[in-house]
Write an enzyme that holds these catalytic residues in place. Structure first.
Site, PDB file in Angstrom:
ATOM      1  N   THR A 195      -3.866   1.173  -2.952  1.00  0.00           N
ATOM      2  CA  THR A 195      -3.207  -0.125  -2.777  1.00  0.00           C
ATOM      3  C   THR A 195      -3.479  -1.088  -3.924  1.00  0.00           C
ATOM      4  OG1 THR A 195      -2.918  -1.959  -1.212  1.00  0.00           O
ATOM      5  CG2 THR A 195      -5.145  -1.106  -1.485  1.00  0.00           C
ATOM      6  N   GLY A 210       1.116  -0.428   5.244  1.00  0.00           N
ATOM      7  CA  GLY A 210       1.568  -1.386   6.245  1.00  0.00           C
ATOM      8  C   GLY A 210       0.601  -2.485   6.598  1.00  0.00           C
ATOM      9  N   THR A 230       0.813  -1.213   0.000  1.00  0.00           N
ATOM     10  CA  THR A 230       0.000   0.000   0.000  1.00  0.00           C
ATOM     11  C   THR A 230       0.858   1.279   0.000  1.00  0.00           C
ATOM     12  OG1 THR A 230      -1.656  -1.293   1.208  1.00  0.00           O
ATOM     13  CG2 THR A 230      -2.020   1.053   1.118  1.00  0.00           C
TER      14      THR A 230
END
Length: 556
Positions: free
Chosen positions: A394, A462, A376
């Site tokens: 993403t 993350g 992402t």
């Protein structure tokens, strides 16, 4: 003159920040930031700049994001003060069924078997999101926003360290994916950082969408390319139909907002779990004097760890796509419920067992773990009129599904669904269903001060850790009084394997023995974040990008 001096002084003291009286952009790749600044300087709005960054990142950050994936966008209107959100999350095609990721043995497939190929690809949402955002808040012509990305794809760009590094593990699969191997490897070896890459097929696609509008993505030749890529994949072939693509809609949804120490914090509602989980943690922490404890206190980080694990327990049990399942959203962030949850937290010992609560309005349900990979990207923009955009984009894991269509990486977003559709005989909220959007941890956020002014926009990459990267930054700004650029550089924290995970090589790792004395098992881990932020200060808007990555903030 004094204000200008303050701006120059602040820039000298914070070399990673960009400070301006007008517009600011920040992204994880300098070339995306350049694209955003170019659009601001051409008279574009914050939305225009953000969309140009999204397109540029499609080219230069193919491992993380792009038009072959989806995103979530928050917009603050500088004139009206209104906040809007657009959900461009990918959807499962009509052929998707709850057992999509179950093996012939009746057990969930290992992730490494599920993500490569057609089965993991959701209907991309970013171009529909862009069209809706541009219609609502754009100023420049649609085609102008594509120009920086087209130049990068046609003229070529140098592979970043992060693109090269992300290629390493997945490149072992590329024998089955010749299109991606041709773009990003040399004779089976990932292209080294600094290698020039051009992507003429993607440039052609971008030119077509720029000229013809979003329908050029969702129908015609590009739709045919997506359909062929997924159906003919060497691994996990699966159908996406013309109807799946033509029927995709980005959706405007109400923002989810709550209060913390007088500040109003707003984010995305389901299918994002970001805002809800952040607001839960902050609500549980509010009774503790986090300011007095400070950023160097093991107790402060212990309290964050306790609130984190309680909030994630609720996340796994209750959150999903509200178009398909009942989500007790109001109950999850109800102040009385959060005070009740907070009573489980002690500053002198860990709870050890973290179970979901029963928020008001919750229906009986079983908890089940969903999976998200650490991929992402995030970018932010503010313009001279005070409009603010915070967007997370993403393709899921590194290079998504490993499939390429017209030069773009196709996402593997469907692996964000919970693989096992039932647990203890009851359906799981985040099970696969046709047309459904998988649960996400993306957490684009906008913060308002006690006077009601937008003062901060932030988000991160993350996977499931996104929520914690944003949350520790909010505590850093609101409780510990740090400038946003310093707050995003605070150590990262997460949990897994029965332990609290703390970022290696940081002050938080040094606190591990003290945290363990409170009853936690603490494991130093690689917890890389990819935050981007803009913050209103007396000297103007300040932008900053995460020191973990090579991103930059640039002024108009």
């Amino acid at each position: 003159m004094l204000k200008r001096i303050l701006i120059l002084l602040a820039a000298a003291l914070l070399p990673t920040a960009a400070i301006a009286e007008g517009g600011v952009v920040a992204a994880a790749d300098p070339r995306a930031s350049d694209a955003g600044r170019e659009i601001l300087r051409a008279g574009g709005s914050a939305t225009d700049a953000a969309m140009a960054m999204m397109l540029a990142l499609t080219v230069v950050e193919p491992q993380s994001s792009g038009i072959g994936g989806g995103g979530l966008l928050l917009h603050h209107d500088g004139k009206t003060g209104l906040i809007g959100t657009i959900d461009g999350r990918e959807t499962a095609p009509a052929a998707a069924r709850p057992d999509r990721f179950m093996g012939p043995d009746g057990k969930p497939l290992p992730f490494v078997e599920a993500f490569p190929g057609g089965k993991s690809v959701g209907v991309p949402g970013n171009i529909r999101l862009m069209a809706r955002a541009h219609q609502r808040w754009g100023k420049l012509p649609w085609a102008r926003l594509f120009e920086p990305a087209i130049r990068l794809a046609e003229n070529g760009f140098e592979a970043s360290t992060y693109t090269s590094k992300a290629s390493g593990p997945v490149s072992k699969l590329w024998g089955d994916f010749p299109e991606i191997a041709a773009l990003y490897s040399d004779n089976g070896t990932p292209k080294a950082a600094g290698t020039k890459i051009s992507n003429p097929a993607l440039a052609t696609l971008l030119r077509r969408i720029a000229a013809e509008g979003p329908e050029a993505f969702y129908s015609g030749a590009n739709a045919d390319a997506i359909i062929a890529a997924t159906a003919n994949a060497k691994r996990n072939p699966a159908p996406i139909t013309a109807a799946d693509l033509a029927g995709y809609q980005a959706k405007e949804r109400p923002a989810v907002c709550g209060h913390y120490r007088g500040y109003k914090i707003c984010g995305m509602g389901p299918p994002s779990s970001g805002a809800t989980t952040i607001l839960q943690m902050l609500g549980m922490l509010e009774r503790f004097d986090m300011k007095k404890l400070g950023k160097d206190s093991p107790v402060a980080w212990h309290l964050i760890a306790e609130a984190m694990q309680l909030a994630y327990a609720d996340r796994e049990k209750y959150l999903g796509d509200r178009d398909f399942v009942s989500v007790p959203l109001a109950g999850l962030i109800d102040p009385a419920y959060l005070r009740q949850r907070s009573k489980l937290i002690s500053p002198v010992r860990s709870l050890k067992k973290y179970e979901a609560g029963t928020p008001p309005g919750a229906e009986p349900r079983t908890a089940a773990i969903s999976g998200e990979v650490s991929g992402t990207t995030h970018f932010v923009a503010v313009d001279g009129n005070g409009d603010v955009v915070s967007m997370t984009s993403t393709v899921e894991g590194p290079f998504g599904s490993q499939l390429i269509a017209n030069g773009m990486v196709l996402n593997n977003e469907l692996t964000d669904f919970t693989f096992a559709p039932e647990k203890d005989g009851a359906p799981v909220a985040n099970r696969v269903e046709p047309g459904k959007r998988p649960l996400s941890s993306m957490a684009p956020t906008i913060v308002y001060d006690p006077e009601g002014r937008a003062v901060l926009a932030i988000g991160s990459a993350g996977g499931k850790r996104i929520i914690m990267h944003v949350m520790k930054s909010l505590v850093g700004v609101i409780d510990w009084g740090l400038p946003a650029g310093e707050a995003i550089a605070l150590p990262n924290i997460f949990f897994g394997g029965g332990a609290v995970l703390v970022e290696k090589g940081t002050a938080l790792e040094a606190m591990a023995p003290a945290i363990e004395k409170l009853g936690q098992t603490v494991t130093p881990s690689e917890l890389v974040s990819k935050l981007a932020t803009v913050q209103r200060t007396p000297s103007g808007w300040v932008g900053a990008a995460d020191p973990h990555f090579g991103g930059v903030a640039l002024v108009e």
